[in-house]
Design a protein around this motif. Sequence first.
Motif, PDB file in Angstrom:
ATOM      1  N   PRO A  79      21.067  13.095  30.036  1.00  9.24           N
ATOM      2  CA  PRO A  79      19.973  13.709  30.789  1.00  9.24           C
ATOM      3  C   PRO A  79      18.617  13.483  30.117  1.00  9.24           C
ATOM      4  N   ASP A  80      17.616  13.215  30.914  1.00 10.79           N
ATOM      5  CA  ASP A  80      16.221  13.094  30.480  1.00 10.79           C
ATOM      6  C   ASP A  80      15.956  11.952  29.509  1.00 10.79           C
ATOM      7  N   GLN A  81      16.861  10.985  29.404  1.00 10.62           N
ATOM      8  CA  GLN A  81      16.588   9.853  28.530  1.00 10.62           C
ATOM      9  C   GLN A  81      15.672   8.857  29.236  1.00 10.62           C
ATOM     10  N   PHE A  82      14.978   8.072  28.451  1.00  9.81           N
ATOM     11  CA  PHE A  82      14.191   6.991  29.010  1.00  9.81           C
ATOM     12  C   PHE A  82      15.124   5.828  29.347  1.00  9.81           C
ATOM     13  N   LEU A  83      14.839   5.154  30.452  1.00 11.02           N
ATOM     14  CA  LEU A  83      15.518   3.922  30.818  1.00 11.02           C
ATOM     15  C   LEU A  83      14.501   2.797  30.754  1.00 11.02           C
ATOM     16  N   TYR A  84      14.922   1.658  30.240  1.00 17.96           N
ATOM     17  CA  TYR A  84      14.050   0.501  30.097  1.00 17.96           C
ATOM     18  C   TYR A  84      14.590  -0.627  30.962  1.00 17.96           C
ATOM     19  N   GLU A  85      13.808  -1.034  31.947  1.00 18.15           N
ATOM     20  CA  GLU A  85      14.141  -2.202  32.751  1.00 18.15           C
ATOM     21  C   GLU A  85      13.406  -3.377  32.122  1.00 18.15           C
ATOM     22  N   ILE A  86      14.140  -4.399  31.754  1.00 17.96           N
ATOM     23  CA  ILE A  86      13.568  -5.537  31.047  1.00 17.96           C
ATOM     24  C   ILE A  86      13.817  -6.791  31.871  1.00 17.96           C
ATOM     25  N   ASP A  87      12.748  -7.520  32.158  1.00 18.04           N
ATOM     26  CA  ASP A  87      12.824  -8.757  32.928  1.00 18.04           C
ATOM     27  C   ASP A  87      12.219  -9.875  32.079  1.00 18.04           C
ATOM     28  N   ILE A  88      13.045 -10.856  31.751  1.00 18.04           N
ATOM     29  CA  ILE A  88      12.579 -12.024  30.996  1.00 18.04           C
ATOM     30  C   ILE A  88      12.766 -13.233  31.899  1.00 18.04           C
ATOM     31  N   ASP A  89      11.675 -13.689  32.489  1.00 16.05           N
ATOM     32  CA  ASP A  89      11.702 -14.847  33.396  1.00 16.05           C
ATOM     33  C   ASP A  89      12.795 -14.732  34.459  1.00 16.05           C
ATOM     34  N   GLY A  90      12.936 -13.563  35.062  1.00 19.05           N
ATOM     35  CA  GLY A  90      13.902 -13.366  36.137  1.00 19.05           C
ATOM     36  C   GLY A  90      15.272 -12.872  35.690  1.00 19.05           C
ATOM     37  N   ARG A  91      15.559 -12.922  34.406  1.00 20.92           N
ATOM     38  CA  ARG A  91      16.818 -12.346  33.889  1.00 20.92           C
ATOM     39  C   ARG A  91      16.549 -10.880  33.616  1.00 20.92           C
ATOM     40  N   ARG A  92      17.324 -10.003  34.243  1.00 15.29           N
ATOM     41  CA  ARG A  92      17.045  -8.574  34.160  1.00 15.29           C
ATOM     42  C   ARG A  92      18.214  -7.796  33.576  1.00 15.29           C
ATOM     43  N   THR A  93      17.829  -6.724  32.878  1.00 12.00           N
ATOM     44  CA  THR A  93      18.819  -5.790  32.371  1.00 12.00           C
ATOM     45  C   THR A  93      18.167  -4.413  32.287  1.00 12.00           C
ATOM     46  N   THR A  94      18.980  -3.396  32.292  1.00 12.75           N
ATOM     47  CA  THR A  94      18.512  -2.020  32.112  1.00 12.75           C
ATOM     48  C   THR A  94      19.294  -1.426  30.957  1.00 12.75           C
ATOM     49  N   VAL A  95      18.566  -0.767  30.073  1.00  8.94           N
ATOM     50  CA  VAL A  95      19.212  -0.169  28.901  1.00  8.94           C
ATOM     51  C   VAL A  95      18.644   1.230  28.690  1.00  8.94           C
ATOM     52  N   GLY A  96      19.498   2.136  28.245  1.00  8.19           N
ATOM     53  CA  GLY A  96      19.070   3.497  27.959  1.00  8.19           C
ATOM     54  C   GLY A  96      18.451   3.596  26.582  1.00  8.19           C
ATOM     55  N   GLU A  97      17.650   4.607  26.393  1.00  6.51           N
ATOM     56  CA  GLU A  97      16.962   4.827  25.117  1.00  6.51           C
ATOM     57  C   GLU A  97      17.938   4.873  23.946  1.00  6.51           C
ATOM     58  N   ALA A  98      19.071   5.511  24.134  1.00  6.95           N
ATOM     59  CA  ALA A  98      20.048   5.654  23.053  1.00  6.95           C
ATOM     60  C   ALA A  98      20.699   4.313  22.682  1.00  6.95           C
ATOM     61  N   GLN A  99      20.732   3.371  23.617  1.00  9.48           N
ATOM     62  CA  GLN A  99      21.350   2.083  23.363  1.00  9.48           C
ATOM     63  C   GLN A  99      20.332   1.014  22.953  1.00  9.48           C
ATOM     64  N   LEU A 100      19.061   1.357  22.973  1.00  9.05           N
ATOM     65  CA  LEU A 100      18.003   0.394  22.660  1.00  9.05           C
ATOM     66  C   LEU A 100      17.893   0.231  21.152  1.00  9.05           C
ATOM     67  N   GLY A 101      18.230  -0.939  20.662  1.00  4.94           N
ATOM     68  CA  GLY A 101      18.185  -1.155  19.213  1.00  4.94           C
ATOM     69  C   GLY A 101      17.912  -2.594  18.859  1.00  4.94           C
ATOM     70  N   GLY A 102      17.685  -2.827  17.592  1.00  3.20           N
ATOM     71  CA  GLY A 102      17.520  -4.165  17.051  1.00  3.20           C
ATOM     72  C   GLY A 102      16.398  -4.957  17.682  1.00  3.20           C
ATOM     73  N   PRO A 103      16.653  -6.256  17.919  1.00  2.96           N
ATOM     74  CA  PRO A 103      15.626  -7.133  18.473  1.00  2.96           C
ATOM     75  C   PRO A 103      15.123  -6.690  19.850  1.00  2.96           C
ATOM     76  N   LEU A 104      16.016  -6.095  20.646  1.00  6.38           N
ATOM     77  CA  LEU A 104      15.593  -5.636  21.971  1.00  6.38           C
ATOM     78  C   LEU A 104      14.568  -4.514  21.844  1.00  6.38           C
ATOM     79  N   ARG A 105      14.783  -3.613  20.897  1.00  2.00           N
ATOM     80  CA  ARG A 105      13.826  -2.531  20.656  1.00  2.00           C
ATOM     81  C   ARG A 105      12.466  -3.102  20.231  1.00  2.00           C
ATOM     82  N   GLU A 106      12.494  -4.086  19.347  1.00  2.63           N
ATOM     83  CA  GLU A 106      11.243  -4.714  18.904  1.00  2.63           C
ATOM     84  C   GLU A 106      10.500  -5.340  20.077  1.00  2.63           C
TER      85      GLU A 106
END
Length: 84
Positions: A47-74
């Motif tokens: 509940p109440d976590q941030f969601l990050y929608e990431i689009d890199i040249d048309g390749r898309r993914t969604t990740v939750g704040e708790a799962q955001l780590g490493g290079p993706l976080r950077e």
Amino acid sequence: MRVVVVRSGGFAGIEQRGESDSASDPILARLVDRVDFGSVPPPGRIPDQFLYEIDIDGRRTTVGEAQLGGPLRELVHHVLGRAR
């Protein structure tokens, strides 16, 4: 290369959007090269976590704040930081 990050959710539900292009951002390509979309876990149901929608040249993914780590976080923090 174009990267778009949209952060949504959280307690207030305020959306933040950032966009960057490697033509004007020399750091971007190096950050993207370190991201492995295949290892991105699905967003958890927190509940109440941030969601990050990431689009890199048309390749898309969604990740939750708790799962955001490493290079993706950077990458996310870099792109959203340029939006300010």
